[in-house]
Enzyme design. Structure first.
Site, short mmCIF file in Angstrom:
data_model
loop_
_atom_site.label_atom_id
_atom_site.label_comp_id
_atom_site.label_asym_id
_atom_site.label_seq_id
_atom_site.Cartn_x
_atom_site.Cartn_y
_atom_site.Cartn_z
N GLU A 216 22.99 39.50 57.40
CA GLU A 216 23.70 40.42 56.16
C GLU A 216 22.96 41.66 56.15
O GLU A 216 21.77 41.91 55.98
CB GLU A 216 23.37 39.32 55.02
CG GLU A 216 23.97 40.23 53.85
CD GLU A 216 25.34 40.82 53.70
OE1 GLU A 216 26.40 39.79 53.81
OE2 GLU A 216 25.51 41.86 53.50
N GLY B 89 47.90 49.54 40.78
CA GLY B 89 47.96 48.42 41.49
C GLY B 89 48.15 47.22 40.33
O GLY B 89 47.16 47.06 39.48
N GLY C 181 47.91 43.98 40.74
CA GLY C 181 47.56 42.62 41.23
C GLY C 181 46.34 42.23 40.39
O GLY C 181 46.14 42.61 39.44
N ALA D 16 43.50 50.05 42.82
CA ALA D 16 43.26 48.51 43.35
C ALA D 16 44.59 47.89 43.77
O ALA D 16 45.20 47.24 43.26
CB ALA D 16 43.17 47.56 41.97
N HIS E 13 42.31 13.44 24.11
CA HIS E 13 42.79 14.18 22.99
C HIS E 13 41.81 14.86 21.60
O HIS E 13 40.79 14.15 21.55
CB HIS E 13 44.05 13.40 22.24
CG HIS E 13 44.36 14.06 20.99
ND1 HIS E 13 45.44 15.14 20.98
CD2 HIS E 13 44.22 14.00 19.62
CE1 HIS E 13 45.80 15.48 19.70
NE2 HIS E 13 44.98 14.88 18.91
#
Ligand code: FAD
Length: 465
Positions: A36, A179, A181, A269, A444
């Site tokens: 990395e 964008g 998205g 984006a 519930h």
């Protein structure tokens, strides 16, 4: 591969695909290293993606609720103020804790982190910052980068990608998001909640392409009601910077008269592209497709023996959990096991408020494929818990095969949709029928009862509507 190798498995990239693959491979008894180049582990997702964006989404949502919504609940806060620097510091501490967590997991599983840039030389051979390292198997998990747009030059200050949008030092007065998205809408929502006037420009005439149409339409209506401005069916052709801000030239997607829009900050984006260039892949003979993604077979093998690829750098949805599943699958395949990913059961979530979550086929998919299906729907306005928490926007939609009743897709817009989609994904994974969901007892009062009721509605026997 050479007869004697330094490692059994070397993974290039420590994002969700790479680090998960490295850990799983180590669990299976392999000697593993992960390369990395970033100063921290975790890839795009932990450093500049999923995690910091979700921290800012939560924090901005809390700010907005305290400012505009708590009053309705009888909670009076005289003055709500934003300390952006502190908000950013908290976001960073969330990131730091997560990336440190991966470092800890590497130590625990005896995965070696080779710090530096990995370059592929060929079967069994790579270099890390020029130093040769060998392995029996190489897995490429190099991820993706923000896609560029001609005429729009990113400086990460006035014109930013998601990375810059996660660390603005002031709330812009006007923000334009290019964008519509997932990333654009999430980060647009963050800055809108913090006070920016946000306009989203999208080339298509709809938001989040690929999502069920009905969900996308409701989503657009709710976001517009919240105050996000939408300019659909338009494209940005130019962005010009000045000391005052950015002037954008915008045209109808199909051509027509151009107009200009002013913004203090522009967020680009429009998608992400595979990170497959500049580290020896093509030179080593690894085949890429037209979009620069590494071509793999069903077992993640590339065109070069012993070299595999997973995650954002190969085809498929660019999602962290998809990368993780592939990481596990390829490690298991290398160990001679039956690693496998069911691409028909990968959920996708937009973490705006309300959230949008989907799994399986959309109505449009089913029509295209000529599959005969039934639809069950249930609105959150009819769900007791949604009313109690004051979050009644949205609905659940279950699509089931007309003949077999098998659940083919579930689409949710509403509170905590990203959590609700888990049981629906499990239903699809197990090949469940809508009857199976409908007959399962749900606690519930919970939001999940809306899923059960939508499943009941497939045969028109929902109780609460
Ligand atoms: P990455 O996470 O991109 O990691 C690749 C790593 O490889 C990087 O750290 C890179 O430095 C390293 N690398 C590359 N080449 C080399 C080399 N030659 N040598 C050494 N190291 C190298 N997905 C979701 O599922 N949910 C979300 O909520 C979500 N939110 C997002 C928000 C934003 C703002 C962004 C940008 C993305 C988001 N994503 C989300 C997408 C998600 O981040 C990616 O799908 C995921 O990170 C892909 O994982 P990966 O392991 O394939 O690659």
């Amino acid at each position: 591969a050479p007869a004697e190798t330094d490692y059994d498995v070397i993974v290039i990239g420590a994002g969700p695909g790479g680090y998960v693959c490295a850990i799983r491979a180590a669990q299976l008894g392999f000697k593993v290293a992960c390369v990395e180049k970033r100063a921290t582990l975790g890839g795009t997702c932990l450093n500049v993606g999923c995690i910091p964006s979700k921290a800012l989404l939560q924090q901005s949502e809390n700010f907005h609720a305290a400012k505009d919504e708590y009053g309705e609940m009888g909670i009076i806060i005289d003055s709500v103020k934003l300390d952006l620097a502190k908000m950013m510091a908290r976001k960073q501490s969330v990131v730091d804790a997560n990336v440190k967590g991966v470092e800890f997991l590497f130590k625990k599983n005896k995965v070696t982190w080779l710090k530096g840039v990995g370059k592929v030389e060929g079967t069994g051979r790579i270099t890390v910052d020029g130093k040769p390292v060998t392995a029996k198997h190489i897995v490429i998990a190099s991820g993706s980068d923000s896609a560029g747009l001609p005429g729009v030059d990113v400086d990460e200050k006035q014109i930013v990608t998601s990375t810059g949008a996660l660390e603005l030092s002031a709330v812009p007065k006007k923000m334009v998001v290019i964008g519509g998205g997932v990333i654009g809408l999430e980060l647009g929502s963050v800055w809108h909640r913090l006070g920016a006037d946000v306009t989203v420009i999208e080339y298509l005439d709809r938001l989040v392409p690929g999502t069920d149409n009905e969900i996308a339409k409701t989503f657009q209506r709710i976001l517009t009601k919240q105050g996000l401005k939408m300019k659909l069916g338009h494209k940005v052709t130019r962005a010009e910077k000045s000391a005052r801000g950015v002037t954008l030239t915008v045209e109808p997607a199909q051509g027509g008269t151009a107009e200009t829009l002013e913004a203090d900050v522009v967020l680009l984006a429009i998608g992400r592209t595979a990170a497959s260039k500049g580290f020896g892949l093509e030179e080593a003979g690894i085949e890429l497709d037209r979009r620069g993604r590494i071509v793999t077979d069903a077992h993640y093998a590339t065109s070069v023996p012993g070299i595999y690829a997973i995650g954002d750098v190969i085809a498929g949805p660019m999602l962290a959990h998809k990368a993780e599943e592939e990481g596990v699958a390829v490690a298991e395949l290398l160990a001679g096991q039956a690693g496998h990913v069911n691409y028909g059961a990968i959920p996708a979530v937009v973490y705006t408020w309300p959230e949008v979550a989907t799994v399986g086929k959309t109505e449009e998919n089913l029509k295209e494929e000529g599959v005969s299906y039934k639809v069950g729907k249930f609105p959150f306005t009819a769900n007791g818990r949604a009313r109690a928490i004051g979050m009644t926007d949205g609905f659940v939609k279950v699509l089931a095969d007309s003949t077999t009743d098998q659940v083919l897709g579930v689409h949710i817009i509403g509170p905590m949709a990203g959590e609700l989609i888990a049981e629906c994904t499990m239903a699809i994974e197990f090949g469940a029928s809508s009857e199976d969901i409908a007959r399962t007892c749900h606690a519930h009062p919970t939001l999940s009862e809306a899923v059960k009721e939508a499943a009941l509605d497939v045969d028109k026997r929902a109780i609460h509507i």
